[in-house]
Design a protein around this motif. Structure first.
Motif, short mmCIF file in Angstrom:
data_model
loop_
_atom_site.label_atom_id
_atom_site.label_comp_id
_atom_site.label_asym_id
_atom_site.label_seq_id
_atom_site.Cartn_x
_atom_site.Cartn_y
_atom_site.Cartn_z
N VAL A 36 8.50 -0.12 -4.18
CA VAL A 36 9.56 0.56 -3.45
C VAL A 36 10.68 0.97 -4.39
CG1 VAL A 36 11.37 0.23 -1.72
CG2 VAL A 36 9.05 -0.54 -1.25
N CYS A 37 11.03 0.09 -5.32
CA CYS A 37 12.08 0.42 -6.29
C CYS A 37 11.66 1.56 -7.22
CB CYS A 37 12.42 -0.83 -7.12
SG CYS A 37 13.15 -2.17 -6.15
N ALA A 38 10.35 1.66 -7.48
CA ALA A 38 9.87 2.69 -8.40
C ALA A 38 9.79 4.07 -7.74
CB ALA A 38 8.49 2.32 -8.94
N LEU A 39 9.77 4.11 -6.41
CA LEU A 39 9.60 5.38 -5.71
C LEU A 39 10.68 6.41 -6.04
CD1 LEU A 39 8.29 4.61 -2.10
CD2 LEU A 39 7.37 6.26 -3.71
N PRO A 40 11.97 6.07 -5.84
CA PRO A 40 12.98 7.10 -6.13
C PRO A 40 13.01 7.50 -7.60
CG PRO A 40 14.01 4.98 -5.67
CD PRO A 40 12.57 4.84 -5.32
N LEU A 41 12.74 6.56 -8.48
CA LEU A 41 12.72 6.88 -9.91
C LEU A 41 11.60 7.86 -10.23
CD1 LEU A 41 13.35 3.30 -11.36
CD2 LEU A 41 15.02 5.13 -11.02
N LEU B 9 1.48 -9.74 -2.62
CA LEU B 9 1.52 -8.35 -2.19
C LEU B 9 2.95 -7.90 -1.90
CD1 LEU B 9 -1.56 -8.17 0.23
CD2 LEU B 9 -1.38 -7.18 -2.06
N LEU B 10 3.72 -8.77 -1.27
CA LEU B 10 5.11 -8.43 -0.95
C LEU B 10 5.93 -8.24 -2.21
CD1 LEU B 10 7.40 -8.01 1.05
CD2 LEU B 10 7.72 -10.50 1.10
N ALA B 11 5.78 -9.16 -3.17
CA ALA B 11 6.54 -9.06 -4.41
C ALA B 11 6.20 -7.77 -5.16
CB ALA B 11 6.27 -10.28 -5.29
N ALA B 12 4.91 -7.47 -5.23
CA ALA B 12 4.49 -6.24 -5.91
C ALA B 12 4.98 -5.01 -5.14
CB ALA B 12 2.98 -6.22 -6.04
N GLY B 13 4.92 -5.09 -3.79
CA GLY B 13 5.35 -3.96 -2.97
C GLY B 13 6.82 -3.64 -3.16
N ILE B 14 7.66 -4.67 -3.30
CA ILE B 14 9.10 -4.46 -3.52
C ILE B 14 9.32 -3.71 -4.83
CG2 ILE B 14 11.29 -5.62 -3.94
CD1 ILE B 14 10.35 -7.78 -1.96
N LEU C 34 0.82 -1.21 0.00
CA LEU C 34 0.00 0.00 0.00
C LEU C 34 0.85 1.26 0.00
CD1 LEU C 34 -2.81 -1.00 2.53
CD2 LEU C 34 -3.08 -0.59 0.09
N VAL C 35 1.83 1.32 0.90
CA VAL C 35 2.64 2.53 1.02
C VAL C 35 3.42 2.80 -0.26
CG1 VAL C 35 4.61 3.53 2.21
CG2 VAL C 35 2.76 2.47 3.53
N SER C 36 4.03 1.76 -0.81
CA SER C 36 4.87 1.97 -2.00
C SER C 36 4.05 2.42 -3.21
CB SER C 36 5.66 0.70 -2.33
OG SER C 36 4.78 -0.38 -2.62
N PHE C 37 2.97 1.71 -3.50
CA PHE C 37 2.21 2.05 -4.71
C PHE C 37 1.41 3.33 -4.54
CE2 PHE C 37 3.25 -2.16 -6.18
CZ PHE C 37 3.34 -1.97 -7.56
N LEU C 38 0.88 3.58 -3.35
CA LEU C 38 0.16 4.84 -3.16
C LEU C 38 1.11 6.02 -3.21
CD1 LEU C 38 -2.38 3.75 -0.42
CD2 LEU C 38 -2.91 4.45 -2.75
#
Length: 511
Positions: free
Chosen positions: A362-367, A354-359, A32-36
């Motif tokens: 997380v990688c997409a956030l800084p980009l 959910l964990l795999a998608a969340g990771i 939730l946190v990463s994708f939102l």
């Protein structure tokens, strides 16, 4: 064969397994946190598009420079004897400091972080109420996509504005009341909330619903706890620079006639954008249908159900409350969705997915942040170039400006070009002035009203929406004003000298 076995039992898969074990139970939060956050960052330009952000930053600068909260407005020439009730002074100071040291990027990160905390709290509430991870994820993800209301810009509720403090603390109060343990922290949090935004009054209905439900159940322990929490919060609201005058500041906003002319205080249907509002309408209809279908369910806690219905009704009446409906409805909706999901989808496999998608998120956030950062800026409604022209040619003028650019004008010029009005509305301006201004904000020009306002306030310059062609014809063609400057969105009209004003038909020439 031995080498193959050696390879298959090597340490290559140990790290992922250990990592997954470390995050066990946190999969939904990571997702939730990463994708939102990626979603909020991708809307970074909207996060900075609130019309009032300019004056909030300028107010923060002013407070930091003076070392105190001013009670008189230093930027307008129309305040009269009106006292300025800055109900968001602490947010202004935080935003000002962030902007000084980190630019708009720091402001965006702050807002996105608040959105992440809201999502995490809502997920915690759903899981604590007994919903499965997948059902909680569906409900919270849907609500967190919808409650910012980006389709209704600038009436948004996850943006660089003090509104975000009310969104955040409402969810924290909701979560802590639902948890029924740390109620004694609510008055401490109220001290922060009351200095961040005038929406602190929403804390009392939240506590009141939980207190009332405890009374209905004759749960005297929790009734006592919520009652004392409410009393503590009531005492805490006076810990602010305005003291008991905080009441005057709140009443200057709630129930004031100006609300009928501000989009966020108008009914939901006034702010609907088609097709952009269809997901929100679908969400609300789904909630209503499931609530009616499972109306006798005792699995859904009474308090979240009451709050969701309360803010759905309020949201239809005034748009600003619909965001709270989306947030408070997550617990009932998650528990209803849980009934509909196949049991095989709510186990370990769903958590791993959910964990795999969340990771990945997380990688997409800084980009995502790197991509949006170069474009972070205030909307170009009033550019730096516009402001410099106004400072050079209108600093001594009595300028009648459009409401929407008042905050930007304050930010760009810090009072060197005094404003007529801005988004502070009844907390900074006299009621008579606001009534006079409201007569002007129509596409059809009321010539009598314009003449009266120009005469009453000795206006000699008008900064208005460039696209308002009827105003141009009125000022330039009928009253002999000049259009001295045209920006991307605004035009500056200046009043001619008395000797050059064209005579009306039948008017005697001056001697």
């Amino acid at each position: 064969m031995d080498a193959r076995e050696d390879w298959s039992h090597s340490r290559v898969d140990v790290a992922p397994t250990a990592f997954a074990r470390y995050l066990s139970g946190s999969e939904i939060y990571v997702f939730l946190v990463s994708f939102l956050c990626v979603f909020y960052l991708s809307n970074a330009s909207l996060l900075l598009s609130h019309y009032d952000l300019g004056w909030h930053l300028a107010a923060g600068d002013l407070i930091r420079d003076r070392g105190e909260v001013p009670f008189q407005d230093p930027w307008s020439f129309t305040l009269g004897e009106k006292r300025w009730y800055n109900l968001s002074w602490l947010w202004d100071v935080i935003a000002s400091a962030l902007y000084q040291y980190t630019g708009f990027g720091g402001l965006v990160i702050l807002i996105v972080a608040c959105g992440a905390i809201i999502a995490g709290y809502l997920a915690f509430c759903c899981l604590r109420s007994g919903a499965s991870a997948l059902a909680a994820c569906i409900a919270v993800f849907s609500a967190c996509l919808l409650y910012p209301c980006y389709e209704a810009a600038p009436n948004m509720y996850l943006a660089a504005a003090p509104n975000i403090a009310t969104m955040l603390f409402s969810v924290i109060f909701y979560g802590e009341c639902l948890r029924r343990r740390r109620w004694y922290l609510l008055p401490v949090m109220m001290v922060l909330w009351v200095n961040l935004h005038g929406g602190f009054v929403l804390g009392f209905p939240i506590i009141g619903v939980f207190c009332g439900a405890a009374l209905l159940r004759r749960d005297w322990v929790n009734f006592r706890n919520y009652f004392f929490a409410g009393v503590g919060c009531l005492a805490a609201i006076f810990v602010n620079p305005l003291g008991w005058h905080i009441y005057d500041g709140v009443t200057a906003t709630l129930g004031h006639f100006i609300q009928a002319n501000i989009g966020e205080w108008r009914p939901y249907f006034h702010n609907m954008e088609i097709p952009g509002s269809i997901p929100g309408i679908t969400y609300a209809l789904t909630f209503v249908a499931l609530e009616l279908r499972y109306r006798g369910s005792t699995r859904v806690p009474l308090e979240p159900r009451l709050l969701a219905w309360l803010f759905l009704i309020l949201g239809l009446y005034q748009f600003r409350y619909i965001s709270f409906f989306f947030m408070f409805s997550t617990v009932p909706l998650a528990l209803h969705i849980d009934r509909l999901l196949p049991k095989r989808l709510s186990g370990l496999q769903a958590q791993r997915a959910l964990l795999a998608a969340g990771i990945i998120g997380v990688c997409a956030l800084p980009l995502t942040f790197i991509q949006v950062r170069p474009a972070l800026a205030l909307p170009n409604m009033l550019s730096e170039e516009d402001a410099r022209y106004l400072e050079a040619h209108a600093s001594h003028a009595r300028l009648l400006n459009h409401w929407n650019v008042g905050g930007y004008l304050i930010f760009r010029t810090h009072g060197s070009v005094p404003v007529f009005v801005d988004g502070r509305a009844a907390t900074a301006y006299p009621d008579d002035l606001l009534r006079d201004y409201l007569k002007l904000v129509r596409w059809e020009i009321d010539e009598t009203a314009w003449d009266a306002v120009i005469e009453k306030y000795k206006i000699d310059a008008v900064l208005w929406v460039k696209a308002h062609e009827e105003l141009r014809r009125f000022l330039v063609d009928k009253r002999g004003w000049r259009e001295d400057y045209t920006g991307a969105y605004e035009s500056l009209y200046t009043k001619p000298r008395a000797s050059s004003v064209p005579r009306q038909a039948g008017e005697a020439p001056s001697q």
